[in-house]
Design an enzyme around this catalytic site. Sequence first.
Site, PDB file in Angstrom:
ATOM      1  CG  HIS A  95      -0.447   5.754  -3.138  1.00 43.26           C
ATOM      2  ND1 HIS A  95      -1.818   5.650  -3.202  1.00 43.26           N
ATOM      3  CD2 HIS A  95      -0.154   6.278  -1.918  1.00 43.26           C
ATOM      4  CE1 HIS A  95      -2.345   6.121  -2.077  1.00 43.26           C
ATOM      5  NE2 HIS A  95      -1.360   6.488  -1.283  1.00 43.26           N
ATOM      6  CG  ASP A 151       2.338   8.128   0.184  1.00 48.03           C
ATOM      7  OD1 ASP A 151       2.944   7.771  -0.846  1.00 48.03           O
ATOM      8  OD2 ASP A 151       1.225   8.680   0.152  1.00 48.03           O
ATOM      9  CD  GLU A 152      -1.981   7.172   2.314  1.00 49.44           C
ATOM     10  OE1 GLU A 152      -2.238   7.109   1.089  1.00 49.44           O
ATOM     11  OE2 GLU A 152      -2.623   7.886   3.101  1.00 49.44           O
ATOM     12  CB  VAL A 153       3.699   0.634   1.808  1.00 50.89           C
ATOM     13  CG1 VAL A 153       4.036  -0.624   1.009  1.00 50.89           C
ATOM     14  CG2 VAL A 153       4.562   1.796   1.329  1.00 50.89           C
ATOM     15  CE1 TYR A 154      -3.079   2.668   3.740  1.00 54.61           C
ATOM     16  CE2 TYR A 154      -3.677   2.916   1.434  1.00 54.61           C
ATOM     17  CZ  TYR A 154      -3.576   3.443   2.713  1.00 54.61           C
ATOM     18  OH  TYR A 154      -3.970   4.736   2.953  1.00 54.61           O
TER      19      TYR A 154
END
Length: 482
Positions: A95, A151-154
């Site tokens: 993010h 979080d959400e380390v795409y």
Amino acid sequence: MNNAPWPNGKKVVHLDLKGAPPKLEYIHQLIELFSRLGADGLLVEYEDMFPYEGELKLLQATAQPAYSRDQILSIQKVAKSKNMEIIPLVQTFGHEEFVLKHKSMSSLREVPHCLGTLNPHLEEGLELVKGMLRQVVELHPGLNTLHIGADEVYMLGEGELSKQWLASPGRNVEQLFLSHVTSVAKYIKEVWPHMTIIMWDDMMRYTSEDTLKASGIAGLVQPMLWDYSPNLDVRNTVSSLEKYYSVGMQDIWAASSFKGSTNIYTNVPETQRHVDNHLQWLKVAASVSPGINIRGIAITGWQRYSHFSVLCELMPVGLPSLAASLQTLIHGQFSPEAQNNVTKTLGVSSVEVNAMGSTFGDANLFPGRRLAAAIVELDSLLDVEDIKSFEKNVYVRGYFSPYHRSRRMSSPLNIVQIHSEASKYLDLLQKKVDVVREEMLHLYPISTAEEWIEEHVSPVTAPLQRILDDTRACMMEMEIET
């Protein structure tokens, strides 16, 4: 069976500022309300509203000015007067859109087309994170707790340097993730040894115990396990908490939701959905091993899912849900007493914002109530089938289709009737929009009002306006008077 109240530990309200950043006076009013509702902390996600300086100044928002240093200190002063701890949230891995969208920062992306994930192999990336952390901590005198996101380390592992790193035997993406987070946490502990570090847990939720132990992360951070579902799986959640405990993470946080988690574009929250989420969290808290120290719960209220997504429910329409969620935690259930506390504290007749009715007593009990009521009213109007689907109306489709409109070919009687209907709907909507805009500008910058209206109102009014313009053109050509 009733649940026990939320165990000792903080009840922290999430203030997400990466969309619809409230004006300073409104933030002060919200802190006052949060305190009255039973919250004892704020998880503040500044993102691009923080007054970064020097080389990081380009991270500041451009749609509206970032908060000034004095304003940030003012927020802390008001929170402190209510004995509310402020926990800044600084994203340090995923993010990172508000950072990596800038051309000068693009080389720090894990992959070129993913603006959210930092490349974990570049020293410049780590230095960037350190610089952000330093500025945030320095502007929070006496800070004791810091949330580092993660979080959400795409797309992690998809970059060329990551692929090279992963090519070595025995390495995996979970280790890569933990390596970067551990580096960040070690830096924080070196500079501020007293600092408690919190991080979102989702990227290590399915990581093996051996990998977690080997990383050294356990002695550095406290995981915050988030789940916003009204059907939260209690057994699986308890199992995750027990796993963290087994690797040496005795101090653990939970994260629930009072708004911003139903779907990416929800406009008005449903209080019961969020109450149900908190009831499930109470079951989790009652089921964990005695050795687990639940440090607190962050009641999240997302304003955007991410930097480039649309606005979620604005804070005013979320306040009844927040009040109900906090009372549920305090009472262990959403009992009649808890409901009464919500309606009395906010001065409303219902805990559901779309049925809250008129306030009674002091209007200041519910800061932003007029905007909440105006949004609910406009949102309901925008959802009226005859209005939102006017172009697909059988009458319009049959007598003033795109074919007719392009050729200025239709019955004058039909054109006049369609013109009248479209004009009536547009006038009705415009009156409601004017009220929303006026109330919104009391609490938010003009950029928020413009975005909200363009996002929610324009898709409905634009087709109506096109039909109005086309009927007007036809009427002029046919010399029909309105």
